[in-house]
Scaffold this active site. Sequence first.
Site, short mmCIF file in Angstrom:
data_model
loop_
_atom_site.label_atom_id
_atom_site.label_comp_id
_atom_site.label_asym_id
_atom_site.label_seq_id
_atom_site.Cartn_x
_atom_site.Cartn_y
_atom_site.Cartn_z
N SER B 9 0.75 -1.18 0.01
CA SER B 9 -0.04 -0.07 -0.09
C SER B 9 0.92 1.18 -0.02
O SER B 9 1.92 1.31 0.50
CB SER B 9 -0.75 0.05 1.20
OG SER B 9 -1.50 1.40 1.43
N HIS B 10 0.42 2.40 -0.43
CA HIS B 10 1.17 3.72 -0.51
C HIS B 10 1.19 4.03 1.24
O HIS B 10 2.03 4.96 1.23
CB HIS B 10 0.16 4.77 -1.16
CG HIS B 10 0.42 4.59 -2.63
ND1 HIS B 10 0.06 3.44 -3.25
CD2 HIS B 10 0.99 5.40 -3.45
CE1 HIS B 10 0.29 3.75 -4.77
NE2 HIS B 10 0.91 4.93 -4.79
N SER B 11 0.44 3.54 2.02
CA SER B 11 0.33 4.20 3.28
C SER B 11 0.60 3.08 4.31
O SER B 11 0.11 2.17 4.22
CB SER B 11 -1.18 4.77 3.51
OG SER B 11 -1.36 4.65 4.90
N GLY B 43 3.78 6.53 -0.56
CA GLY B 43 4.46 6.12 -1.74
C GLY B 43 4.71 4.12 -1.36
O GLY B 43 4.49 3.88 -0.52
N SER B 70 0.44 2.51 -8.87
CA SER B 70 2.02 2.41 -8.66
C SER B 70 2.28 1.29 -7.87
O SER B 70 3.50 0.64 -7.50
CB SER B 70 2.64 3.50 -8.30
OG SER B 70 2.10 4.09 -7.21
#
Lengths: 210, 231
Positions: B9-11, B43, B70
Amino acid sequence: MVLDVNWAVKWLTLCAQAMAEHRVELIELDRAIGDSDHGENMDRGFQAVLDKLAEAPPATPGAALKLAAMTLMSKVGGAAGPLYGTAFLRAAGTMGDAAEIDPAGWAAAVSAARDGIVARGKAEPGDKTMVDAWAPAADAAKAAADTGGPEVLSVLVAAAEAAEAGAVATDPLVARKGRASYLGERSAGHRDPGAASSALILRAAVGAAA
Amino acid sequence: MTVSIVVVSHSENIADGAAELAAQMAPDVLVLTAGGTADGRIGTSLEKVLAALDHAAGGDGTVILTDLGSAVMTAESALEFAEDPAGVLLADAPLVEGLVAASVAAQGGADVQAVKRAAEAVRGPSQNSGPPPQREVSEGSVTGQGPDFTGDFELINQAGMHARPAAKIAGGLSALDAEVTVNGVDGASMTALMTLAAGKGSVLHVEARGVDAERAVNYVGGLVQAGFGEP
């Protein structure tokens, strides 16, 4: 001018300089249609590449690009990390252990970079992504390599100019991939930040050979 | 040993929270997280994903679940670098729903392909690309002529078919070699079972085909008749 490992290291160094210089500009572009972290991420990523180059100086252009690929994938954070990482990795793959890159070699490297970005991001030309810079750059580099002589500078220039024109051409497009696609029609009227940073990277390749 | 799961995950908070949610329903499944960047920002990080895959290696395989675009790209890049990518599958599923479904399937002993399918089934069959996976049919069994075993069971617990019973049924059935439907929906899909919205007093009609068909019907029947251990 030959494209050897010194050129490759200088290219990556100029990339880092360009990202630092255009950091705010890229942030502004990304704020308009994305999550405003592109300038920050690219600056941090290429600074990390500089650190790695200093730690373990590469022996060939391919090794330099591979080192950049691994570092960008780990340090950039946003979508640009895996995209540019894949681009540099595939370009490095075309170079192998060669000590110098000739015009056809540069054209092959840019084509492989474009193919890597397309494979990773699943974007097509016209989607308002970095593909809109890399696709015309790959075509222009190939055309220049096919028709030109042994001088490599003209091939580097052809790729850079095509990428710059491609980036400008993203202004009116409606994004169909990436975070900007959530904005739909509102993404038109802004330059794609990834296409803009791609043009900076290919322009830096010219500067390194000058 | 069960299939392990990696959440990209981005977080960091999203990854940890999703893993916490999964652990509630699948306490024995190894769920590893790769959330945020190495320096704690929003990210994704190739290093973190590779570290999680490395930690997960050596078991019965690993399924990766991701959030935004992403994260998918970073996971795909990690597979290019992974030591043994054959045992690692990337599921195309919503993170939270997919993770819960995958964890429940893994808890039930499903193999790596079945865990991936469980995650992707939460989208519903209409959005899945490609034909459904073909199951091997053992010699001598009859197919295309109705189920091998059936059963009808009345829900006796107060709350009926809610998340936990659905997880128990789907988890156990994922591990069996049988095609099972419950009132017409895929019995190995937790979310499909929940869409039945079957309350107390409803009858579940179970149809099963395949080697473990009888076990599958008995498994569901046993759970239902015991009220899933609930009042």
